[in-house]
Structure formats: structure tokens, C-alpha cells
Design an enzyme around this catalytic site. Sequence first.
Site, PDB file in Angstrom:
ATOM      1  N   ALA A  13     -23.258 -20.329 -19.173  1.00  0.00           N
ATOM      2  CA  ALA A  13     -22.381 -21.501 -19.287  1.00  0.00           C
ATOM      3  C   ALA A  13     -21.717 -21.623 -20.655  1.00  0.00           C
ATOM      4  CB  ALA A  13     -23.188 -22.766 -18.977  1.00  0.00           C
ATOM      5  N   ALA A  14     -22.325 -21.022 -21.687  1.00  0.00           N
ATOM      6  CA  ALA A  14     -21.730 -21.128 -23.023  1.00  0.00           C
ATOM      7  C   ALA A  14     -20.729 -20.010 -23.296  1.00  0.00           C
ATOM      8  CB  ALA A  14     -22.830 -21.103 -24.087  1.00  0.00           C
ATOM      9  N   ARG A  92     -21.774  -4.151 -21.171  1.00  0.00           N
ATOM     10  CA  ARG A  92     -22.004  -2.750 -21.550  1.00  0.00           C
ATOM     11  C   ARG A  92     -21.867  -2.619 -23.073  1.00  0.00           C
ATOM     12  NH1 ARG A  92     -21.231   2.241 -18.615  1.00  0.00           N
ATOM     13  NH2 ARG A  92     -20.246   1.146 -16.913  1.00  0.00           N
ATOM     14  N   ARG A  98     -24.275   3.896 -17.009  1.00  0.00           N
ATOM     15  CA  ARG A  98     -24.303   2.948 -15.899  1.00  0.00           C
ATOM     16  C   ARG A  98     -25.734   2.552 -15.523  1.00  0.00           C
ATOM     17  NH1 ARG A  98     -20.518   3.612 -10.762  1.00  0.00           N
ATOM     18  NH2 ARG A  98     -21.514   5.613 -10.506  1.00  0.00           N
ATOM     19  N   GLN A 112     -33.242 -14.240 -11.378  1.00  0.00           N
ATOM     20  CA  GLN A 112     -32.400 -15.373 -10.959  1.00  0.00           C
ATOM     21  C   GLN A 112     -32.343 -15.459  -9.422  1.00  0.00           C
ATOM     22  OE1 GLN A 112     -28.653 -15.240 -13.119  1.00  0.00           O
ATOM     23  NE2 GLN A 112     -29.656 -15.829 -15.032  1.00  0.00           N
ATOM     24  N   ASN A 131     -20.685  -8.825 -14.400  1.00  0.00           N
ATOM     25  CA  ASN A 131     -20.589  -7.409 -14.015  1.00  0.00           C
ATOM     26  C   ASN A 131     -21.866  -6.617 -14.272  1.00  0.00           C
ATOM     27  OD1 ASN A 131     -17.961  -7.207 -12.987  1.00  0.00           O
ATOM     28  ND2 ASN A 131     -17.121  -7.365 -15.052  1.00  0.00           N
ATOM     29  N   ASP A 159      -9.312  -9.693  -8.382  1.00  0.00           N
ATOM     30  CA  ASP A 159      -8.560  -8.487  -8.006  1.00  0.00           C
ATOM     31  C   ASP A 159      -7.486  -8.847  -6.971  1.00  0.00           C
ATOM     32  OD1 ASP A 159     -10.536  -6.650  -9.436  1.00  0.00           O
ATOM     33  OD2 ASP A 159     -11.810  -7.767  -8.060  1.00  0.00           O
ATOM     34  N   ARG A 162      -4.732 -10.733  -8.637  1.00  0.00           N
ATOM     35  CA  ARG A 162      -3.916  -9.810  -9.444  1.00  0.00           C
ATOM     36  C   ARG A 162      -2.941  -9.040  -8.551  1.00  0.00           C
ATOM     37  NH1 ARG A 162      -9.147  -7.745 -12.976  1.00  0.00           N
ATOM     38  NH2 ARG A 162      -8.863  -9.189 -14.734  1.00  0.00           N
ATOM     39  N   HIS A 187     -15.640  -3.997  -7.500  1.00  0.00           N
ATOM     40  CA  HIS A 187     -14.870  -4.574  -8.614  1.00  0.00           C
ATOM     41  C   HIS A 187     -14.946  -3.589  -9.788  1.00  0.00           C
ATOM     42  CE1 HIS A 187     -13.116  -7.319 -11.446  1.00  0.00           C
ATOM     43  NE2 HIS A 187     -14.174  -7.229 -12.225  1.00  0.00           N
TER      44      HIS A 187
HETATM   45  P1  NAD Z   1     -19.442 -13.991 -22.465  1.00  0.00           P
HETATM   46  O1  NAD Z   1     -20.138 -12.888 -23.212  1.00  0.00           O
HETATM   47  O2  NAD Z   1     -18.416 -14.807 -23.170  1.00  0.00           O
HETATM   48  O3  NAD Z   1     -20.523 -15.001 -21.900  1.00  0.00           O
HETATM   49  C1  NAD Z   1     -21.652 -14.573 -21.212  1.00  0.00           C
HETATM   50  C2  NAD Z   1     -22.710 -15.641 -21.389  1.00  0.00           C
HETATM   51  O4  NAD Z   1     -23.812 -15.290 -20.573  1.00  0.00           O
HETATM   52  C3  NAD Z   1     -23.223 -15.746 -22.825  1.00  0.00           C
HETATM   53  O5  NAD Z   1     -23.110 -17.091 -23.281  1.00  0.00           O
HETATM   54  C4  NAD Z   1     -24.684 -15.309 -22.720  1.00  0.00           C
HETATM   55  O6  NAD Z   1     -25.544 -16.005 -23.620  1.00  0.00           O
HETATM   56  C5  NAD Z   1     -24.981 -15.677 -21.258  1.00  0.00           C
HETATM   57  N1  NAD Z   1     -26.125 -14.982 -20.677  1.00  0.00           N
HETATM   58  C6  NAD Z   1     -26.544 -13.707 -20.889  1.00  0.00           C
HETATM   59  N2  NAD Z   1     -27.664 -13.482 -20.209  1.00  0.00           N
HETATM   60  C7  NAD Z   1     -27.976 -14.613 -19.534  1.00  0.00           C
HETATM   61  C8  NAD Z   1     -29.035 -15.004 -18.690  1.00  0.00           C
HETATM   62  N3  NAD Z   1     -30.024 -14.162 -18.390  1.00  0.00           N
HETATM   63  N4  NAD Z   1     -29.037 -16.257 -18.192  1.00  0.00           N
HETATM   64  C9  NAD Z   1     -28.051 -17.126 -18.501  1.00  0.00           C
HETATM   65  N5  NAD Z   1     -27.030 -16.825 -19.323  1.00  0.00           N
HETATM   66  C10 NAD Z   1     -26.985 -15.576 -19.839  1.00  0.00           C
HETATM   67  O7  NAD Z   1     -18.841 -13.311 -21.160  1.00  0.00           O
HETATM   68  P2  NAD Z   1     -17.722 -13.892 -20.181  1.00  0.00           P
HETATM   69  O8  NAD Z   1     -16.378 -13.515 -20.705  1.00  0.00           O
HETATM   70  O9  NAD Z   1     -18.012 -15.300 -19.865  1.00  0.00           O
HETATM   71  O10 NAD Z   1     -17.983 -12.940 -18.906  1.00  0.00           O
HETATM   72  C11 NAD Z   1     -19.175 -13.037 -18.177  1.00  0.00           C
HETATM   73  C12 NAD Z   1     -19.315 -11.892 -17.208  1.00  0.00           C
HETATM   74  O11 NAD Z   1     -18.278 -11.935 -16.240  1.00  0.00           O
HETATM   75  C13 NAD Z   1     -19.212 -10.504 -17.834  1.00  0.00           C
HETATM   76  O12 NAD Z   1     -20.152  -9.675 -17.194  1.00  0.00           O
HETATM   77  C14 NAD Z   1     -17.820 -10.050 -17.468  1.00  0.00           C
HETATM   78  O13 NAD Z   1     -17.713  -8.644 -17.464  1.00  0.00           O
HETATM   79  C15 NAD Z   1     -17.725 -10.624 -16.085  1.00  0.00           C
HETATM   80  N6  NAD Z   1     -16.386 -10.730 -15.516  1.00  0.00           N
HETATM   81  C16 NAD Z   1     -16.278 -10.514 -14.179  1.00  0.00           C
HETATM   82  C17 NAD Z   1     -15.060 -10.612 -13.566  1.00  0.00           C
HETATM   83  C18 NAD Z   1     -14.910 -10.387 -12.079  1.00  0.00           C
HETATM   84  O14 NAD Z   1     -13.784 -10.395 -11.587  1.00  0.00           O
HETATM   85  N7  NAD Z   1     -15.976 -10.199 -11.303  1.00  0.00           N
HETATM   86  C19 NAD Z   1     -13.932 -10.937 -14.319  1.00  0.00           C
HETATM   87  C20 NAD Z   1     -14.071 -11.176 -15.673  1.00  0.00           C
HETATM   88  C21 NAD Z   1     -15.317 -11.073 -16.273  1.00  0.00           C
HETATM   89  C1  LMR Z   2     -12.067  -8.024 -15.290  1.00  0.00           C
HETATM   90  O1  LMR Z   2     -11.786  -7.501 -14.201  1.00  0.00           O
HETATM   91  O2  LMR Z   2     -11.262  -8.680 -15.956  1.00  0.00           O
HETATM   92  C2  LMR Z   2     -13.447  -7.840 -15.851  1.00  0.00           C
HETATM   93  O3  LMR Z   2     -14.354  -7.519 -14.831  1.00  0.00           O
HETATM   94  C3  LMR Z   2     -13.425  -6.807 -16.918  1.00  0.00           C
HETATM   95  C4  LMR Z   2     -14.750  -6.686 -17.623  1.00  0.00           C
HETATM   96  O4  LMR Z   2     -15.202  -5.525 -17.786  1.00  0.00           O
HETATM   97  O5  LMR Z   2     -15.316  -7.708 -18.032  1.00  0.00           O
END
Ligand code: NAD
Ligand code: LMR
Length: 332
Positions: A13-14, A92, A98, A112, A131, A159, A162, A187
Site C-alpha cells: 500500500a505504501a 527483480r 527467474r 498471503q 510481478n 496490457d 495499452r 503479462h
Molecule cells: P513499489 O516498489 O513502489 O511498491 C511495492 C510495495 O510493496 C513497497 O511499498 C513494499 O514495501 C511492498 N511490499 C513488498 N513486500 C510486501 C509484502 N510481503 N507484503 C506487503 N507489502 C509488501 O512497486 P509498485 O510500482 O507499486 O509495483 C508493485 C508491483 O506491481 C511490482 O511487482 C510491479 O512490477 C508490478 N506491476 C504490475 C503490473 C501489471 O500489469 N500486472 C503493472 C505495473 C507494475
Molecule cells: C508493466 O507492465 O508496466 C510492469 O509490469 C513492468 C514491470 O516490470 O514492473
Amino acid sequence: MSTSPVRITVTGAAGNIGYSLLFRIASGSMLGDTPVELRLLEIPQAVKAAEGTAMELADGAFPLLRSVDVFDDADAAFDGTSIALLVGSMPRRDGMDRADLLEANGGIFAPQGRAIGEHAADDVRVLVVGNPANTNAAIARAAAPDVPGERFTAMMRLDHNRAIAQLAAKAGVGAGEVSRIHVWGNHSNTQVPDVDHGTIGGVPIRERIADDAWIDGEFTTTVATRGAAVIAARGASSAASAASAAVDHVRDWVLGTPEGDWTTAALPSEGHYGIPEGLVAGVPVISRGGRWEVVQGLELSELTRTRLAATVADLEAERDSVVRLGFVPSTS
Ligand code: NAD
Ligand code: LMR
């Protein structure tokens, strides 16, 4: 519309996505005119930052927001929750392959998933954003055997959005003109945007755009690598667009997809389109009565079939890694 509040848990959430997503939920973008209780889950080091976000949520004076609570314990955070948005994950890092990444995320998504299985409300719906989202959803699902498997989904809506945006720009129309497209598979950069059944302003897309080379080449690559392009431009992964896609996914799941159109969600496969059972793969879907249904009977071109096989192989490789690591049983 129900007036009793819906409890929603957001992990990570942060983080960047959380900072956009929470305010969209509080404003009513996700569930319409339904009051919400927000539960924010973070790791202990980020609880203070999450509390800051909770203060800002309070300062928004959102009429639909009934409460905001911050947790560093998954059992408490998921207690009684109806919508679980699993955003926090292990990114990563340099030198991680991977398997390392999947192992680190298994350590997050298995506990979780277990906490959701043991503490969430009976109607819980789960969207995994963190991810590698598809396989993290499979891990969480495997850890919650008493929750119907179909309730564990992963986000392919970004996706999908987009792809719509690229098509609308190419045709010089608004995004609302594009219908009946979807994105198959993972994804990742193996995903397969499919426009073969789609329309722009009611005209078949391949007729309206009349440029198969662009559709099968640049368009597909642009959509599949857009996440990396945003990272290169922003220096951080997409956040507001990801939050917006999460809002779209849950809104359509709960309230239904528009009549005559479909969208994309990654669901645990039941074998449709030859996708092996249990892989969490992007497929064309509608939502009716609060349940996703796969759009069936679409004819796939030779090219789409070849590309679908490659993205399925990508998902299978991830699945094999998490089976070896013991996060997912080999049969699911
Ligand atoms: P971020 O690093 O800004 O925030 C991630 C947060 O998760 C951090 O505050 C961290 O403290 C918290 N966290 C880590 N482990 C945790 C746990 N066990 N329990 C609770 N909180 C935890 O990242 P973001 O930009 O918010 O992105 C989050 C994720 O979403 C990344 O994995 C990113 O790659 C993914 N993402 C997915 C998509 C999609 O289309 N599926 C798109 C964009 C980003
Ligand atoms: C995205 O599609 O924007 C993200 O999944 C990219 C990433 O690796 O966080």
C-alpha cells in the site's frame, strides 16, 4: 446498490501503485456508490509510510470511505476481506534469475494466499498485480485450497488497455471506439494482443486499419514491451496506469462488462483454447453476475496460435519452477 461497506485489502500500500490505487478506490471509481473499508498491508519497514498514506486518505474526506487501517500482519489484514488486491511483491534485482525471483515471490504470495484462505470473507475475489503476476496468482491460489480457484486472477487489463490505446491512436479515434480485443497469455513480453475479432467504430479492425504488417509487427511489439518502455522513460514502472487497470478489472468483475463487448483477465485455465489447466493466463472474458466467463469459440489465426503456444510455454516454464520450489502442486 448495497449500502453495507465492502472490505478491501491492498498489499504494497505504501508503494507507487498503492499511492494512486487507494485514492481511486476511495473515490468510488472501482465499486460505484458503495462504501468501502480499506485495509493496507505493508512490510514493517514501510508501515510508517503507509500510515502517511492513510492520513492523506482521511484528508480526502471521501464520502464513501468508512475506515482505513494499516497492518504488517497478513492474517489481520485479510480478515473478513471481500476484495484482495495483491500489489506488493519482490522486484527483480541485479543478478537475480527467474527462479530466484519466483522463489522470493513464493515467500510472499504463498503466505498471503494462506491468510486469504483462512481469514477472508466467503465471497473474496483476488487480483494479483505484483510481478510475475500470473504465476504469483497461481502460488496464492495453491495456498488457499478452500477458496474457489476462479477467484484468483492476475492483471492483464493494463496490457488490454495499452492495446486499445495503440489501436485508437493509429485509427485517430477515441479509445471507446475499440471493442472486442483481448490479450492472451502471460503479462510478459510473450503476451499476444489479438485484434482478429475486434472492431473500431463497428468496422473490423483489420479493415479499418488496413495495415496487417503494423498490426502483426510494431503494434504487437509495442504493447508487449510497453512496461519496459515506461520504465525506461520514467525510471520507475508504470503506476497510475496500473492502478487504473486494477480499478477497471475489479469494477468489471463485480459490476459486469458492457453488453456486446469483452475484456481481458488472467484466470486459472480450465483448458479453454488448449491452455493447460491451472496456468493463470490472459483470455477474453465477460463478467455476468459477479463471475468471469471465458468467451468461447473464437477462431484463432495460424499466427495467433503460434504466438499463443509461445506465451503458454513461458507460463509453463514459470509453473515448472514454482512446482520445483514446492509452491504449487504438480497437478494444479
Ligand atoms: P513499489 O516498489 O513502489 O511498491 C511495492 C510495495 O510493496 C513497497 O511499498 C513494499 O514495501 C511492498 N511490499 C513488498 N513486500 C510486501 C509484502 N510481503 N507484503 C506487503 N507489502 C509488501 O512497486 P509498485 O510500482 O507499486 O509495483 C508493485 C508491483 O506491481 C511490482 O511487482 C510491479 O512490477 C508490478 N506491476 C504490475 C503490473 C501489471 O500489469 N500486472 C503493472 C505495473 C507494475
Ligand atoms: C508493466 O507492465 O508496466 C510492469 O509490469 C513492468 C514491470 O516490470 O514492473
